[in-house]
Design a protein around this motif. Structure first.
Motif, PDB file in Angstrom:
ATOM      1  N   ARG A  28      -4.212   3.388  -0.968  1.00  0.00           N
ATOM      2  CA  ARG A  28      -4.006   2.934  -2.338  1.00  0.00           C
ATOM      3  C   ARG A  28      -3.317   1.571  -2.300  1.00  0.00           C
ATOM      4  O   ARG A  28      -2.296   1.399  -1.633  1.00  0.00           O
ATOM      5  N   THR A  85      -5.824   2.309  -8.889  1.00  0.00           N
ATOM      6  CA  THR A  85      -4.476   2.342  -8.318  1.00  0.00           C
ATOM      7  C   THR A  85      -4.015   3.796  -8.258  1.00  0.00           C
ATOM      8  O   THR A  85      -3.078   4.222  -8.918  1.00  0.00           O
ATOM      9  N   CYS A  86      -4.732   4.552  -7.452  1.00  0.00           N
ATOM     10  CA  CYS A  86      -4.592   6.001  -7.411  1.00  0.00           C
ATOM     11  C   CYS A  86      -4.797   6.473  -5.978  1.00  0.00           C
ATOM     12  O   CYS A  86      -5.244   5.718  -5.109  1.00  0.00           O
ATOM     13  N   GLN A  87      -4.488   7.716  -5.722  1.00  0.00           N
ATOM     14  CA  GLN A  87      -4.703   8.314  -4.420  1.00  0.00           C
ATOM     15  C   GLN A  87      -6.195   8.525  -4.173  1.00  0.00           C
ATOM     16  O   GLN A  87      -6.984   8.695  -5.101  1.00  0.00           O
ATOM     17  N   ASP A  90     -10.872   0.910  -7.561  1.00  0.00           N
ATOM     18  CA  ASP A  90      -9.903   1.998  -7.585  1.00  0.00           C
ATOM     19  C   ASP A  90      -8.957   1.829  -8.760  1.00  0.00           C
ATOM     20  O   ASP A  90      -8.628   0.708  -9.158  1.00  0.00           O
ATOM     21  N   THR A 143       0.869  -1.179   0.000  1.00  0.00           N
ATOM     22  CA  THR A 143       0.000   0.000   0.000  1.00  0.00           C
ATOM     23  C   THR A 143       0.901   1.222   0.000  1.00  0.00           C
ATOM     24  O   THR A 143       2.068   1.153   0.396  1.00  0.00           O
ATOM     25  N   ASN A 201     -12.366   9.053  -4.770  1.00  0.00           N
ATOM     26  CA  ASN A 201     -11.308   8.381  -5.525  1.00  0.00           C
ATOM     27  C   ASN A 201     -11.751   8.183  -6.964  1.00  0.00           C
ATOM     28  O   ASN A 201     -12.935   8.360  -7.298  1.00  0.00           O
ATOM     29  N   ARG A 261      -9.174  -0.714  -3.085  1.00  0.00           N
ATOM     30  CA  ARG A 261      -8.435  -0.046  -2.027  1.00  0.00           C
ATOM     31  C   ARG A 261      -8.299  -0.966  -0.818  1.00  0.00           C
ATOM     32  O   ARG A 261      -8.912  -2.034  -0.752  1.00  0.00           O
TER      33      ARG A 261
END
Length: 343
Positions: free
Chosen positions: A218, A255-257, A253, A200, A275, A231
């Motif tokens: 993330r 794969t992002c903030q 997600d 993470t 998100n 997430r």
């Protein structure tokens, strides 16, 4: 829903603006921070930390809060001390010509710094390097936030962060892992908290009135992990010691903030998550949980097209303000402020 552009590529000679964060102060003043990138979209190079402030509807001019001086400063992470009113901004710094890949190999420094303001962001202190207090030897990559921190009922100030540890034999770092840093003396000193969740990194915190803290992270799917596009979360009932991190398959997600925000309503304490709810960086969405993030029942798309990082705050009139990376063809064309009601 109301929208306005606070930063757009080309403003002030900057190639791009990324990594937004937002904080409402106890007075109602709203501070918005981001990275101003001179040399393009890359995460290294000449990067400054920018700020605009206002009342949530109208904002003053853009200005530089921390100059990189030709190097990279970024990952702005603000928090206000509830007792003193002092505003802290924690951030990272590295050499312009030492990108993340080199740092992960142990070939470049990545440091942690803090400044503070006692006049609601009008002026700021000189930077203080606190790397030795919160970054153990052997850690390579290190990033705070990137979004606002929280002030717990105990007065503890807490920020989410992440790191990687050097494997000297391999000549590279192992997987990323989230962790926290905190202060129990109104920001005079900062300490390293627990590490949470292998694979993470960028994470956000939500604090509740009984001291419980939710961390939402993330997920970085190394080695074909199950549910890669979702997430991860963990909880600390005492505000310090987190449960084992768990993947949340329902939290799709890119794969992002992402960002959390605790809101008090007639039904009690609720939590919002923003998100890019997709397998690509698009469909910036806000979800709502009535049970501190254990289940998520309501979702609304804020920006259906290209979109990525975001942060949220609650305005004095009860509206939610979200600052997010959005665009027509890519997510990184502008930072858009969206305001909406919980209803």
């Amino acid at each position: 829903m109301e929208r306005q552009t606070l930063f757009a590529r080309g403003d002030g000679g900057y190639s791009a603006f990324r990594i937004p964060t937002i904080l409402t102060l106890s007075s109602g003043r709203v501070l918005v921070f981001c990275e101003g990138r001179r040399d393009g979209l890359g995460d290294s190079g000449r990067i400054d930390i920018m700020m605009r402030s206002g009342d949530g509807d109208r904002f003053g001019d853009m200005r530089v809060v921390v100059s990189g001086g030709g190097d990279t400063v970024g990952n702005p992470c603000p928090v206000q001390d509830g007792a003193t009113g002092r505003v802290f901004l924690v951030y990272n710094k590295n050499d312009a010509d030492k990108p993340e890949a080199m740092i992960m190999q142990g070939r470049g420094p990545r440091t942690v710094h803090v400044i503070y303001s006692d006049d609601e962001g009008e002026t700021w202190s000189s930077p203080r390097d606190m790397t030795a207090d919160v970054k153990p030897s052997g850690w390579t990559w290190y990033a705070v936030g990137p979004c606002h921190g929280v002030c717990l009922p105990s007065g503890r100030l807490m920020l989410g962060a992440n790191h990687a540890v050097l494997d000297e034999a391999a000549g590279c770092s192992g997987p990323y892992m989230s962790h926290t840093i905190y202060s129990d003396d109104h920001g005079e000193t900062w300490r390293l908290g627990e590490s949470v969740g292998v694979c993470t990194n960028e994470c956000s915190l939500a604090a509740f009135s009984d001291g419980e803290v939710l961390i939402n992270m993330r997920h970085m799917p190394y080695g074909g992990a199950e549910n890669p596009h979702c997430r991860a979360q963990a909880w600390a009932a005492d505000g310090a010691h987190f449960s084992q991190a768990a993947l949340m398959p329902a939290l799709v997600d890119a794969t992002c903030q992402g960002s959390l925000l605790t809101v008090t309503t007639p039904r009690g304490e609720e939590v919002l998550l923003s998100n890019a709810r997709s397998t690509a960086r698009e469909s910036l969405t806000v979800q709502r949980s009535l049970d501190r993030g254990r289940t998520w029942t309501v979702e609304r798309v804020i920006a259906g097209g290209p979109s990525a990082y975001s942060d949220m705050t609650r305005l004095p009139d009860g509206r939610i303000a979200l600052i997010g990376e959005t665009g027509d063809e890519t997510p990184y064309e502008r930072l858009t402020l969206c305001t909406f009601t919980l209803k």
